[in-house]
Design a protein around this motif. Sequence first.
Motif, PDB file in Angstrom:
ATOM      1  N   GLY A  46       0.774  -1.233   0.000  1.00 36.00           N
ATOM      2  CA  GLY A  46       0.000   0.000   0.000  1.00 36.00           C
ATOM      3  C   GLY A  46       0.805   1.281   0.000  1.00 36.00           C
ATOM      4  N   GLY A  47       2.116   1.174   0.105  1.00 36.05           N
ATOM      5  CA  GLY A  47       2.932   2.370   0.079  1.00 36.05           C
ATOM      6  C   GLY A  47       2.960   3.004  -1.308  1.00 36.05           C
ATOM      7  N   GLY A  48       3.553   4.190  -1.384  1.00 38.49           N
ATOM      8  CA  GLY A  48       3.651   4.864  -2.664  1.00 38.49           C
ATOM      9  C   GLY A  48       3.992   6.322  -2.509  1.00 38.49           C
ATOM     10  N   LEU A  49       3.825   7.050  -3.610  1.00 33.53           N
ATOM     11  CA  LEU A  49       4.102   8.486  -3.654  1.00 33.53           C
ATOM     12  C   LEU A  49       2.776   9.238  -3.632  1.00 33.53           C
ATOM     13  N   VAL A  50       2.676  10.219  -2.748  1.00 32.94           N
ATOM     14  CA  VAL A  50       1.441  10.997  -2.616  1.00 32.94           C
ATOM     15  C   VAL A  50       1.806  12.437  -2.311  1.00 32.94           C
ATOM     16  N   GLN A  51       0.945  13.346  -2.730  1.00 33.93           N
ATOM     17  CA  GLN A  51       1.178  14.751  -2.431  1.00 33.93           C
ATOM     18  C   GLN A  51       0.751  15.065  -1.000  1.00 33.93           C
ATOM     19  N   ALA A  52       1.353  16.093  -0.453  1.00 40.01           N
ATOM     20  CA  ALA A  52       0.978  16.546   0.893  1.00 40.01           C
ATOM     21  C   ALA A  52      -0.530  16.803   0.948  1.00 40.01           C
ATOM     22  N   GLY A  53      -1.130  16.358   2.045  1.00 38.99           N
ATOM     23  CA  GLY A  53      -2.572  16.466   2.204  1.00 38.99           C
ATOM     24  C   GLY A  53      -3.339  15.260   1.718  1.00 38.99           C
ATOM     25  N   GLY A  54      -2.662  14.371   1.022  1.00 42.84           N
ATOM     26  CA  GLY A  54      -3.304  13.175   0.491  1.00 42.84           C
ATOM     27  C   GLY A  54      -3.402  12.064   1.519  1.00 42.84           C
ATOM     28  N   SER A  55      -3.899  10.909   1.050  1.00 41.36           N
ATOM     29  CA  SER A  55      -4.125   9.767   1.926  1.00 41.36           C
ATOM     30  C   SER A  55      -3.559   8.492   1.314  1.00 41.36           C
ATOM     31  N   LEU A  56      -3.200   7.565   2.174  1.00 37.15           N
ATOM     32  CA  LEU A  56      -2.810   6.217   1.789  1.00 37.15           C
ATOM     33  C   LEU A  56      -3.318   5.260   2.848  1.00 37.15           C
ATOM     34  N   GLN A 108       8.976  -6.611   5.775  1.00 34.77           N
ATOM     35  CA  GLN A 108      10.105  -6.097   5.013  1.00 34.77           C
ATOM     36  C   GLN A 108      10.021  -4.592   4.790  1.00 34.77           C
ATOM     37  N   GLY A 109       8.865  -4.009   5.059  1.00 32.79           N
ATOM     38  CA  GLY A 109       8.698  -2.567   4.925  1.00 32.79           C
ATOM     39  C   GLY A 109       8.118  -2.145   3.594  1.00 32.79           C
ATOM     40  N   THR A 110       7.453  -0.998   3.607  1.00 35.82           N
ATOM     41  CA  THR A 110       6.905  -0.417   2.385  1.00 35.82           C
ATOM     42  C   THR A 110       7.183   1.087   2.410  1.00 35.82           C
ATOM     43  N   GLN A 111       7.641   1.613   1.275  1.00 35.78           N
ATOM     44  CA  GLN A 111       8.050   3.024   1.209  1.00 35.78           C
ATOM     45  C   GLN A 111       6.843   3.931   1.053  1.00 35.78           C
ATOM     46  N   VAL A 112       6.818   4.977   1.856  1.00 33.76           N
ATOM     47  CA  VAL A 112       5.822   6.041   1.721  1.00 33.76           C
ATOM     48  C   VAL A 112       6.583   7.342   1.487  1.00 33.76           C
ATOM     49  N   THR A 113       6.272   8.018   0.389  1.00 35.41           N
ATOM     50  CA  THR A 113       6.923   9.274   0.061  1.00 35.41           C
ATOM     51  C   THR A 113       5.852  10.345  -0.128  1.00 35.41           C
ATOM     52  N   VAL A 114       5.991  11.427   0.630  1.00 37.78           N
ATOM     53  CA  VAL A 114       5.023  12.519   0.568  1.00 37.78           C
ATOM     54  C   VAL A 114       5.732  13.743  -0.007  1.00 37.78           C
ATOM     55  N   SER A 115       5.260  14.207  -1.139  1.00 37.02           N
ATOM     56  CA  SER A 115       5.876  15.371  -1.781  1.00 37.02           C
ATOM     57  C   SER A 115       5.161  16.647  -1.344  1.00 37.02           C
ATOM     58  N   SER A 116       5.937  17.721  -1.294  1.00 40.18           N
ATOM     59  CA  SER A 116       5.377  19.008  -0.849  1.00 40.18           C
ATOM     60  C   SER A 116       4.813  19.787  -2.015  1.00 40.18           C
TER      61      SER A 116
END
Length: 125
Positions: A8-18, A117-125
């Motif tokens: 379920g991890g991924g790239l999302v913009q600030a204010g978004g949801s995962l 093993q972990g999942t990456q979450v990246t939040v862009s500004s």
Amino acid sequence: QVQLVESGGGLVQAGGSLRLSCAASGRTFSTYMMGWFRQAPGKEREFVAAIRGSGGSTWSADSVKGRFTISRDNAKNTVYLQMNNLKPEDTAVYYCAAGSNTIVMVQRVTSYGYWGQGTQVTVSS
């Protein structure tokens, strides 16, 4: 023995949801305390949230209160982390963990014996 697989991890913009999911193997999932932790580059792994086996008790870090919600579905052997209003400082690898249902110090990494093993979450500004 418990095996944990996050997704379920991924790239999302600030204010978004995962929504993160953690699927566990085994037939005794409901007897485990489940936790979510995260680790940003160059930082120590830190507690995010935890939930007792029955789902009746939950804990969360001050930094995510009001934004993140932990839940579990024991019929599906799965624990979730709903993350809303994400901020750039939430960027990290998120790990699922399992431990004894009698854990007292739920925020301690060493309280948990099993890790995904972990999942990456990246939040862009």
